[in-house]
Scaffold this motif. Structure first.
Motif, PDB file in Angstrom:
ATOM      1  N   ASP A   3       6.461  -9.398  61.691  1.00  0.00           N
ATOM      2  CA  ASP A   3       5.530 -10.418  62.174  1.00  0.00           C
ATOM      3  C   ASP A   3       4.260 -10.430  61.340  1.00  0.00           C
ATOM      4  N   SER A   4       3.524 -11.512  61.488  1.00  0.00           N
ATOM      5  CA  SER A   4       2.233 -11.693  60.817  1.00  0.00           C
ATOM      6  C   SER A   4       1.247 -12.219  61.856  1.00  0.00           C
ATOM      7  N   PRO A   5      -0.025 -12.313  61.518  1.00  0.00           N
ATOM      8  CA  PRO A   5      -0.992 -12.836  62.494  1.00  0.00           C
ATOM      9  C   PRO A   5      -0.683 -14.248  62.984  1.00  0.00           C
ATOM     10  N   SER A   6       0.056 -15.023  62.217  1.00  0.00           N
ATOM     11  CA  SER A   6       0.366 -16.394  62.616  1.00  0.00           C
ATOM     12  C   SER A   6       1.757 -16.559  63.201  1.00  0.00           C
ATOM     13  N   SER A   7       2.528 -15.495  63.293  1.00  0.00           N
ATOM     14  CA  SER A   7       3.884 -15.613  63.827  1.00  0.00           C
ATOM     15  C   SER A   7       3.848 -15.697  65.350  1.00  0.00           C
ATOM     16  N   PRO A   8       4.799 -16.448  65.959  1.00  0.00           N
ATOM     17  CA  PRO A   8       4.800 -16.589  67.427  1.00  0.00           C
ATOM     18  C   PRO A   8       5.279 -15.348  68.165  1.00  0.00           C
ATOM     19  N   TYR A  67      20.356 -10.653  51.893  1.00  0.00           N
ATOM     20  CA  TYR A  67      19.554 -10.454  53.103  1.00  0.00           C
ATOM     21  C   TYR A  67      18.827 -11.718  53.577  1.00  0.00           C
ATOM     22  N   PRO A  68      18.193 -12.504  52.710  1.00  0.00           N
ATOM     23  CA  PRO A  68      17.499 -13.703  53.207  1.00  0.00           C
ATOM     24  C   PRO A  68      18.423 -14.766  53.788  1.00  0.00           C
ATOM     25  N   SER A  69      19.716 -14.685  53.501  1.00  0.00           N
ATOM     26  CA  SER A  69      20.622 -15.688  54.067  1.00  0.00           C
ATOM     27  C   SER A  69      20.841 -15.498  55.568  1.00  0.00           C
ATOM     28  N   GLY A  70      20.369 -14.383  56.123  1.00  0.00           N
ATOM     29  CA  GLY A  70      20.496 -14.158  57.556  1.00  0.00           C
ATOM     30  C   GLY A  70      19.235 -14.449  58.346  1.00  0.00           C
ATOM     31  N   TRP A  71      18.241 -15.046  57.701  1.00  0.00           N
ATOM     32  CA  TRP A  71      16.987 -15.319  58.394  1.00  0.00           C
ATOM     33  C   TRP A  71      17.073 -16.504  59.352  1.00  0.00           C
ATOM     34  N   GLY A  72      18.198 -17.180  59.380  1.00  0.00           N
ATOM     35  CA  GLY A  72      18.349 -18.289  60.323  1.00  0.00           C
ATOM     36  C   GLY A  72      18.860 -17.861  61.681  1.00  0.00           C
ATOM     37  N   HIS A  73      19.024 -16.551  61.900  1.00  0.00           N
ATOM     38  CA  HIS A  73      19.514 -16.080  63.199  1.00  0.00           C
ATOM     39  C   HIS A  73      18.447 -16.253  64.269  1.00  0.00           C
ATOM     40  N   GLU A  74      18.901 -16.372  65.518  1.00  0.00           N
ATOM     41  CA  GLU A  74      17.988 -16.608  66.634  1.00  0.00           C
ATOM     42  C   GLU A  74      16.999 -15.473  66.838  1.00  0.00           C
ATOM     43  N   GLU A  75      17.431 -14.252  66.596  1.00  0.00           N
ATOM     44  CA  GLU A  75      16.524 -13.121  66.756  1.00  0.00           C
ATOM     45  C   GLU A  75      15.398 -13.169  65.725  1.00  0.00           C
ATOM     46  N   VAL A  76      15.713 -13.645  64.543  1.00  0.00           N
ATOM     47  CA  VAL A  76      14.681 -13.779  63.517  1.00  0.00           C
ATOM     48  C   VAL A  76      13.722 -14.905  63.894  1.00  0.00           C
ATOM     49  N   LYS A  77      14.255 -15.999  64.385  1.00  0.00           N
ATOM     50  CA  LYS A  77      13.394 -17.111  64.805  1.00  0.00           C
ATOM     51  C   LYS A  77      12.520 -16.730  65.998  1.00  0.00           C
ATOM     52  N   ARG A  78      12.993 -15.808  66.787  1.00  0.00           N
ATOM     53  CA  ARG A  78      12.198 -15.342  67.921  1.00  0.00           C
ATOM     54  C   ARG A  78      10.898 -14.689  67.464  1.00  0.00           C
ATOM     55  N   ILE A  79      10.938 -14.051  66.303  1.00  0.00           N
ATOM     56  CA  ILE A  79       9.745 -13.407  65.751  1.00  0.00           C
ATOM     57  C   ILE A  79       9.006 -14.334  64.791  1.00  0.00           C
ATOM     58  N   CYS A  80       9.752 -15.002  63.935  1.00  0.00           N
ATOM     59  CA  CYS A  80       9.151 -15.757  62.832  1.00  0.00           C
ATOM     60  C   CYS A  80       8.945 -17.236  63.138  1.00  0.00           C
ATOM     61  N   GLY A  81       9.460 -17.708  64.253  1.00  0.00           N
ATOM     62  CA  GLY A  81       9.278 -19.116  64.596  1.00  0.00           C
ATOM     63  C   GLY A  81      10.485 -19.960  64.223  1.00  0.00           C
ATOM     64  N   ASP A  82      10.484 -21.207  64.714  1.00  0.00           N
ATOM     65  CA  ASP A  82      11.610 -22.111  64.484  1.00  0.00           C
ATOM     66  C   ASP A  82      11.709 -22.589  63.040  1.00  0.00           C
ATOM     67  N   THR A  83      10.654 -22.416  62.277  1.00  0.00           N
ATOM     68  CA  THR A  83      10.703 -22.836  60.874  1.00  0.00           C
ATOM     69  C   THR A  83      11.490 -21.861  60.005  1.00  0.00           C
ATOM     70  N   ALA A  84      11.841 -20.723  60.563  1.00  0.00           N
ATOM     71  CA  ALA A  84      12.627 -19.749  59.808  1.00  0.00           C
ATOM     72  C   ALA A  84      14.065 -20.235  59.680  1.00  0.00           C
ATOM     73  N   GLY A  85      14.673 -19.947  58.556  1.00  0.00           N
ATOM     74  CA  GLY A  85      16.053 -20.339  58.285  1.00  0.00           C
ATOM     75  C   GLY A  85      16.580 -19.559  57.093  1.00  0.00           C
ATOM     76  N   ASP A  86      17.728 -19.982  56.626  1.00  0.00           N
ATOM     77  CA  ASP A  86      18.313 -19.301  55.471  1.00  0.00           C
ATOM     78  C   ASP A  86      17.364 -19.402  54.282  1.00  0.00           C
ATOM     79  N   ARG A 102      14.355 -18.912  54.252  1.00  0.00           N
ATOM     80  CA  ARG A 102      13.022 -19.363  54.693  1.00  0.00           C
ATOM     81  C   ARG A 102      12.546 -18.395  55.756  1.00  0.00           C
ATOM     82  N   LEU A 103      11.419 -17.755  55.481  1.00  0.00           N
ATOM     83  CA  LEU A 103      10.953 -16.677  56.346  1.00  0.00           C
ATOM     84  C   LEU A 103      10.085 -17.179  57.496  1.00  0.00           C
ATOM     85  N   GLY A 104       9.667 -18.417  57.456  1.00  0.00           N
ATOM     86  CA  GLY A 104       8.825 -18.945  58.527  1.00  0.00           C
ATOM     87  C   GLY A 104       7.439 -18.329  58.501  1.00  0.00           C
ATOM     88  N   PHE A 105       6.995 -17.858  59.675  1.00  0.00           N
ATOM     89  CA  PHE A 105       5.648 -17.290  59.783  1.00  0.00           C
ATOM     90  C   PHE A 105       5.635 -15.767  59.666  1.00  0.00           C
TER      91      PHE A 105
END
Length: 240
Positions: free
Chosen positions: A27-32, A123-142, A144-147
């Motif tokens: 997570d980062s200061p801007s991550s949900p 490894y970055p191809s798995g960033w679209g998983h729901e658990e990753v989006k739970r930390i990084c936000g909905d903008t996260a995807g394959d 794409r790290l999101g927040f």
């Protein structure tokens, strides 16, 4: 050889830390959300226990989030295992030729570098998983790290690629140098037949350079031949 063993030992430690630590992204200061992830484990804060609770185990692939994380776990784990085998292979110096051991370690380190490279790419191809989006936000995807942000374990994994590749090149260089010295040591021995001008392989006469021999005439003999005859003629003339 001692320096190389020390470097390989540190490389093994780096690979093991990279494999075990769940600090590849977080997570980062801007991550949900709050938490961080590794190759096989993902951790969330527990307010009641005031610590992070992690899930996932490399011994159970079913507990991993996606196929991308399973592949990454496999490649990083095998890479760390190969480096452990490389350290154990240093004991082969007491049983086998150094050239063989250097080549063997170089191949293991090269495979380790390739596996670590594949892990970092997959490894970055798995960033679209729901658990990753739970930390990084909905903008996260394959890819794409999101927040979220990249943590230090992922950086160590990238450095591990270059370290293993450099060690592999060093091992091949030492093997080639050792092989050349062994060839020189073998051809440098002189047998009795070679001393007589024959080759042990072909039994043919070798061309032996002949050193010129310089002879110095006897100076006493030369003086006698030059001055004895004129003196005799002079004596005859004096008698006449």
């Amino acid at each position: 050889m001692c320096i190389m063993g020390f470097i390989i030992h540190n490389m093994v430690y780096l690979n093991l830390v990279t494999f075990i630590q769940p600090q590849w992204i977080g997570d980062s200061p801007s991550s949900p959300g709050y938490g961080h992830m590794g190759v096989f484990s993902y951790c969330y804060p527990d307010n009641e226990k005031s610590q992070y609770v992690c899930s996932g185990s490399f011994t159970s692939f079913d507990s991993l989030l996606s196929d991308s994380f399973r592949a990454c776990t496999f490649f990083v784990g095998v890479s760390a295992l190969l480096m452990l085998i490389t350290v154990a292979a240093l004991l082969l110096f007491f049983c086998f030729k150094k050239t063989f051991v250097f080549y063997f370690c170089g191949v293991l380190q090269l495979i380790s570098a390739v596996f670590m490279f594949l892990a970092c790419v997959i490894y970055p191809s798995g960033w679209g998983h729901e658990e990753v989006k739970r930390i990084c936000g909905d903008t996260a995807g394959d890819y794409r790290l999101g927040f979220c942000g990249i943590r230090w374990a992922y950086i160590l994994a990238i450095l591990g690629i270059f370290d293993a590749a450099i060690l592999s090149i060093l091992a091949f260089f030492l093997a080639a140098k050792r092989a050349k010295s062994e060839v020189f040591a073998t051809t440098g021995t002189v047998t009795k037949s070679e001393l007589n001008g024959y080759s042990a392989d072909t039994m043919s006469k070798k061309s032996i350079p002949i050193q010129p021999v310089v002879t110095v005439p006897d100076s006493h003999h030369e003086r006698y031949s030059e001055y004895s005859q004129p003196i005799k003629r002079g004596a005859n003339n004096f008698q006449l």
